[in-house]
Design an enzyme around this catalytic site. Structure first.
Site, PDB file in Angstrom:
ATOM      1  N   SER A   1       0.826  -1.208   0.000  1.00 41.46           N
ATOM      2  CA  SER A   1       0.000   0.000   0.000  1.00 41.46           C
ATOM      3  C   SER A   1       0.853   1.249   0.000  1.00 41.46           C
ATOM      4  CB  SER A   1      -0.864  -0.010   1.265  1.00 41.46           C
ATOM      5  OG  SER A   1      -1.535   1.217   1.398  1.00 41.46           O
TER       6      SER A   1
ATOM      7  N   TYR B   1      -1.466  -0.330  10.639  1.00 39.93           N
ATOM      8  CA  TYR B   1      -1.759  -0.952   9.346  1.00 39.93           C
ATOM      9  C   TYR B   1      -0.561  -0.789   8.401  1.00 39.93           C
ATOM     10  CZ  TYR B   1      -3.546  -1.250   4.552  1.00 39.93           C
ATOM     11  OH  TYR B   1      -3.701  -1.545   3.221  1.00 39.93           O
TER      12      TYR B   1
ATOM     13  N   LYS C   1       2.239  -3.590   6.803  1.00 45.17           N
ATOM     14  CA  LYS C   1       2.545  -3.757   5.368  1.00 45.17           C
ATOM     15  C   LYS C   1       4.052  -3.601   5.126  1.00 45.17           C
ATOM     16  CE  LYS C   1      -1.513  -4.510   3.512  1.00 45.17           C
ATOM     17  NZ  LYS C   1      -1.843  -5.758   2.826  1.00 45.17           N
TER      18      LYS C   1
HETATM   19  P1  NAD Z   1     -11.113  -6.458   1.457  1.00 46.43           P
HETATM   20  O1  NAD Z   1     -11.288  -6.388   2.929  1.00 46.43           O
HETATM   21  O2  NAD Z   1     -12.300  -6.185   0.608  1.00 46.43           O
HETATM   22  O3  NAD Z   1     -10.482  -7.857   1.044  1.00 46.43           O
HETATM   23  C1  NAD Z   1      -9.661  -8.608   1.899  1.00 46.43           C
HETATM   24  C2  NAD Z   1     -10.177 -10.039   1.878  1.00 46.43           C
HETATM   25  O4  NAD Z   1      -9.368 -10.841   2.731  1.00 46.43           O
HETATM   26  C3  NAD Z   1     -11.623 -10.163   2.376  1.00 46.43           C
HETATM   27  O5  NAD Z   1     -12.352 -10.977   1.500  1.00 46.43           O
HETATM   28  C4  NAD Z   1     -11.466 -10.824   3.747  1.00 46.43           C
HETATM   29  O6  NAD Z   1     -12.603 -11.598   4.086  1.00 46.43           O
HETATM   30  C5  NAD Z   1     -10.215 -11.644   3.520  1.00 46.43           C
HETATM   31  N1  NAD Z   1      -9.486 -11.981   4.755  1.00 46.43           N
HETATM   32  C6  NAD Z   1      -9.171 -11.154   5.776  1.00 46.43           C
HETATM   33  N2  NAD Z   1      -8.485 -11.830   6.723  1.00 46.43           N
HETATM   34  C7  NAD Z   1      -8.359 -13.100   6.277  1.00 46.43           C
HETATM   35  C8  NAD Z   1      -7.745 -14.276   6.795  1.00 46.43           C
HETATM   36  N3  NAD Z   1      -7.134 -14.263   7.994  1.00 46.43           N
HETATM   37  N4  NAD Z   1      -7.799 -15.407   6.075  1.00 46.43           N
HETATM   38  C9  NAD Z   1      -8.421 -15.442   4.870  1.00 46.43           C
HETATM   39  N5  NAD Z   1      -9.022 -14.359   4.330  1.00 46.43           N
HETATM   40  C10 NAD Z   1      -8.985 -13.207   5.022  1.00 46.43           C
HETATM   41  O7  NAD Z   1      -9.939  -5.436   1.074  1.00 46.43           O
HETATM   42  P2  NAD Z   1      -9.421  -4.988  -0.349  1.00 46.43           P
HETATM   43  O8  NAD Z   1      -9.706  -3.535  -0.479  1.00 46.43           O
HETATM   44  O9  NAD Z   1      -9.865  -5.909  -1.399  1.00 46.43           O
HETATM   45  O10 NAD Z   1      -7.854  -5.112  -0.103  1.00 46.43           O
HETATM   46  C11 NAD Z   1      -7.119  -6.260  -0.496  1.00 46.43           C
HETATM   47  C12 NAD Z   1      -5.679  -6.092  -0.056  1.00 46.43           C
HETATM   48  O11 NAD Z   1      -5.147  -4.905  -0.616  1.00 46.43           O
HETATM   49  C13 NAD Z   1      -5.502  -5.967   1.458  1.00 46.43           C
HETATM   50  O12 NAD Z   1      -4.342  -6.685   1.825  1.00 46.43           O
HETATM   51  C14 NAD Z   1      -5.322  -4.491   1.671  1.00 46.43           C
HETATM   52  O13 NAD Z   1      -4.541  -4.207   2.812  1.00 46.43           O
HETATM   53  C15 NAD Z   1      -4.583  -4.088   0.393  1.00 46.43           C
HETATM   54  N6  NAD Z   1      -4.789  -2.679   0.049  1.00 46.43           N
HETATM   55  C16 NAD Z   1      -6.051  -2.197  -0.082  1.00 46.43           C
HETATM   56  C17 NAD Z   1      -6.238  -0.856  -0.385  1.00 46.43           C
HETATM   57  C18 NAD Z   1      -7.619  -0.269  -0.507  1.00 46.43           C
HETATM   58  O14 NAD Z   1      -7.758   0.931  -0.447  1.00 46.43           O
HETATM   59  N7  NAD Z   1      -8.670  -1.043  -0.724  1.00 46.43           N
HETATM   60  C19 NAD Z   1      -5.132  -0.009  -0.573  1.00 46.43           C
HETATM   61  C20 NAD Z   1      -3.860  -0.561  -0.460  1.00 46.43           C
HETATM   62  C21 NAD Z   1      -3.680  -1.908  -0.151  1.00 46.43           C
HETATM   63  C1  UD1 Z   2      -6.858   6.127   3.416  1.00 48.49           C
HETATM   64  C2  UD1 Z   2      -5.905   5.617   4.478  1.00 48.49           C
HETATM   65  C3  UD1 Z   2      -4.704   5.007   3.795  1.00 48.49           C
HETATM   66  C4  UD1 Z   2      -5.136   3.898   2.825  1.00 48.49           C
HETATM   67  C5  UD1 Z   2      -6.108   4.517   1.815  1.00 48.49           C
HETATM   68  C6  UD1 Z   2      -6.637   3.541   0.820  1.00 48.49           C
HETATM   69  C7  UD1 Z   2      -6.249   7.116   6.408  1.00 48.49           C
HETATM   70  C8  UD1 Z   2      -5.657   8.213   7.233  1.00 48.49           C
HETATM   71  N1  UD1 Z   2      -5.510   6.733   5.331  1.00 48.49           N
HETATM   72  O1  UD1 Z   2      -6.154   7.072   2.709  1.00 48.49           O
HETATM   73  O2  UD1 Z   2      -3.832   4.466   4.743  1.00 48.49           O
HETATM   74  O3  UD1 Z   2      -4.019   3.372   2.151  1.00 48.49           O
HETATM   75  O4  UD1 Z   2      -7.214   5.082   2.546  1.00 48.49           O
HETATM   76  O5  UD1 Z   2      -7.466   2.599   1.467  1.00 48.49           O
HETATM   77  O6  UD1 Z   2      -7.317   6.602   6.688  1.00 48.49           O
HETATM   78  N2  UD1 Z   2     -12.217  12.476   2.889  1.00 48.49           N
HETATM   79  C9  UD1 Z   2     -13.228  13.368   3.187  1.00 48.49           C
HETATM   80  N3  UD1 Z   2     -14.374  12.889   3.764  1.00 48.49           N
HETATM   81  C10 UD1 Z   2     -14.559  11.554   4.033  1.00 48.49           C
HETATM   82  C11 UD1 Z   2     -13.510  10.639   3.713  1.00 48.49           C
HETATM   83  C12 UD1 Z   2     -12.353  11.139   3.154  1.00 48.49           C
HETATM   84  O7  UD1 Z   2     -13.095  14.562   2.959  1.00 48.49           O
HETATM   85  O8  UD1 Z   2     -15.607  11.188   4.569  1.00 48.49           O
HETATM   86  C13 UD1 Z   2     -10.996  12.994   2.232  1.00 48.49           C
HETATM   87  C14 UD1 Z   2      -9.709  12.694   2.971  1.00 48.49           C
HETATM   88  O9  UD1 Z   2      -9.415  13.709   3.897  1.00 48.49           O
HETATM   89  C15 UD1 Z   2      -8.703  12.615   1.819  1.00 48.49           C
HETATM   90  C16 UD1 Z   2      -9.536  12.056   0.651  1.00 48.49           C
HETATM   91  O10 UD1 Z   2     -10.896  12.316   0.993  1.00 48.49           O
HETATM   92  O11 UD1 Z   2      -8.272  13.892   1.459  1.00 48.49           O
HETATM   93  C17 UD1 Z   2      -9.369  10.565   0.450  1.00 48.49           C
HETATM   94  O12 UD1 Z   2      -9.604   9.891   1.693  1.00 48.49           O
HETATM   95  P1  UD1 Z   2      -9.632   8.283   1.775  1.00 48.49           P
HETATM   96  O13 UD1 Z   2     -10.551   7.757   0.747  1.00 48.49           O
HETATM   97  O14 UD1 Z   2      -9.909   7.936   3.197  1.00 48.49           O
HETATM   98  O15 UD1 Z   2      -8.171   7.843   1.352  1.00 48.49           O
HETATM   99  P2  UD1 Z   2      -6.728   8.253   1.943  1.00 48.49           P
HETATM  100  O16 UD1 Z   2      -6.837   9.391   2.876  1.00 48.49           O
HETATM  101  O17 UD1 Z   2      -5.819   8.438   0.797  1.00 48.49           O
END
Ligand code: NAD
Ligand code: UD1
Length: 368
Positions: free
Chosen positions: A144, A168, A172
């Site tokens: 991430s 978190y 990572k």
């Molecule tokens: P998500 O929560 O929708 O998907 C994660 C999946 O993993 C879910 O289906 C959950 O049930 C499963 N899971 C959790 N713990 C588990 C375990 N112990 N054993 C088996 N399955 C398990 O999240 P996502 O948005 O799809 O994210 C996927 C990956 O990408 C995560 O590792 C997350 O940290 C990373 N990531 C997500 C974002 C984002 O903004 N969505 C950003 C950067 C990195």
């Molecule tokens: C958040 C996480 C980051 C993670 C990323 C993707 C935090 C502090 N950071 O980042 O670790 O990798 O999500 O999952 O939570 N905002 C509003 N109103 C809202 C929600 C968000 O104004 O209700 C603004 C935030 O201040 C920011 C932007 O929208 O400027 C995006 O926010 P968000 O979607 O939460 O993503 P990140 O802040 O980038």
């Protein structure tokens, strides 16, 4: 085409990735404990490809694409061993793993650090142990952009300092270190390194994944009050929430609101397909790549684009800055383009159109 293990494949990013990998002809085994997802997502993915989701893994495996589901926890070594052994017994070993399983809510990680370290770090460690034991050494890992913390420079290149500011992000960063150690690349920060230990690993640092499948059948379905901007905005548009809070309008940005690099989840899924292809075709190596669009959008721009896509007005009020936020985070995605031959194809308007189609058709997510 390869047989792949997809941990966390029922989740937001995993389910879209399954769609793209089935399209490419792969055979998928999904391991998920459904702690943050629903099997309905995978049933819909299978349906999009005219397949049925196999829950009895022994039943079939011809040469075409397929998708099987094992319900289990990635921290359970026995479950993993059975899975690798079973695949081999059925004549098709797992060739590579895409590891999405993990916990991702920043605020929750501050409240429950032990749980986050356990699932994210111990889960990855157990998986790597099982892979080593069963001779599978190809892995794509969900990292991430959060591990860059508050960036000193934008756009952010892979060489930027790693300085997570919450559990978190720290978990990572720890998995990234573990992967470097396993690959035999300890202490070297080059984003493209050969692996003396014969591993093929991609550490993919996602920026802000948003949007949904263009069919409107799968998308993001957060539990409870969304933490992130996009699901909040679409839930306001669909009438589930009254108004959005905009966290600060005094940031040093073009309109005073926070700027982020939003990446369409289908572009992200295609990035995984490209990473897998590059790893499988290349020499043992450790890749570390940003997956982002290289473009920033402000909170107000997201609101406007969603209003245009939905034809609904999105009421908002300006609230104080959220602790831990940065003004701007935008990726430098040029290395991913050079190494993978991949770049994002979809715009903010595409994101809002597809995200809205999903929200409108499924106002209460998969429980609709
Ligand atoms: P998500 O929560 O929708 O998907 C994660 C999946 O993993 C879910 O289906 C959950 O049930 C499963 N899971 C959790 N713990 C588990 C375990 N112990 N054993 C088996 N399955 C398990 O999240 P996502 O948005 O799809 O994210 C996927 C990956 O990408 C995560 O590792 C997350 O940290 C990373 N990531 C997500 C974002 C984002 O903004 N969505 C950003 C950067 C990195
Ligand atoms: C958040 C996480 C980051 C993670 C990323 C993707 C935090 C502090 N950071 O980042 O670790 O990798 O999500 O999952 O939570 N905002 C509003 N109103 C809202 C929600 C968000 O104004 O209700 C603004 C935030 O201040 C920011 C932007 O929208 O400027 C995006 O926010 P968000 O979607 O939460 O993503 P990140 O802040 O980038």
């Amino acid at each position: 085409m390869a047989q792949l293990l997809i941990t966390g494949g029922a989740g937001f990013i995993g389910s879209h990735c399954c769609d793209v990998l089935l399209e490419a002809g792969h055979q998928l085994v999904v391991l998920d404990d459904f702690s943050n997802s629903s099997a309905i997502a995978l049933e819909r993915v299978a349906d999009l490809h005219g397949l049925s989701l196999q829950r009895q893994w022994a039943e079939h495996h011809g040469s075409g694409s397929s998708i099987s589901l094992i319900e289990g926890d990635v921290r359970e070594r026995q479950t993993l061993d059975q899975l690798f052994t079973r695949a081999k017994a059925l004549g098709r070993s797992i060739e590579a793993v895409i590891h999405f399983a993990g916990l991702k809510a920043v605020g929750e990680s501050v409240q429950q650090p032990l749980r986050y370290w356990d699932v994210n770090l111990v889960g990855s460690q157990r998986l790597l142990e099982a892979m080593e034991t069963h001779g599978c050494r190809t892995l794509v890992f969900s990292s991430s952009a959060t591990l860059y913390g508050t960036p000193e420079q934008v756009p952010i290149a892979e060489s930027a300092p790693i300085q997570p500011i919450n559990p978190y992000g720290a978990s990572k960063a720890a998995v990234e270190t573990l992967l470097a150690d396993v690959a035999g690349c300890s202490g070297c920060s080059d984003p493209v390194q050969s692996s003396p230990k014969g591993w093929r690993i991609a550490r993919l640092r996602y920026f802000n994944p948003v949007g949904a499948h263009p069919s409107g059948r799968i998308g993001e379905d957060p539990n409870g009050l969304p933490n992130n901007l996009f699901p909040f905005v679409t839930q306001v548009a669909v009438g589930r929430r009254e108004a959005l809070q905009v966290f600060g309008d005094d940031w040093p940005t073009r309109d005073g609101t926070g700027v982020r690099d939003y990446i369409h989840v289908m572009d992200l899924a295609e990035g995984h397909r490209a990473a897998l292809k590059t790893l499988l075709a290349g020499p043992p190596q450790l890749l570390t790549l940003n997956l982002g669009s290289g473009q920033g959008a402000s909170v107000l721009e997201v609101i406007q684009a969603t209003e245009a896509a939905s034809g609904r007005s999105i009421p908002y009020r300006i609230a104080p800055r959220r602790p831990g936020d940065a003004a701007i985070t935008v990726a430098d995605p040029s290395l991913a383009e050079r190494v993978l031959g991949w770049r994002t194809q979809r715009t903010l308007n595409d994101i809002c159109r597809d995200g809205w189609a999903w929200q409108k058709a499924n106002p209460h997510g998969f429980s609709t």
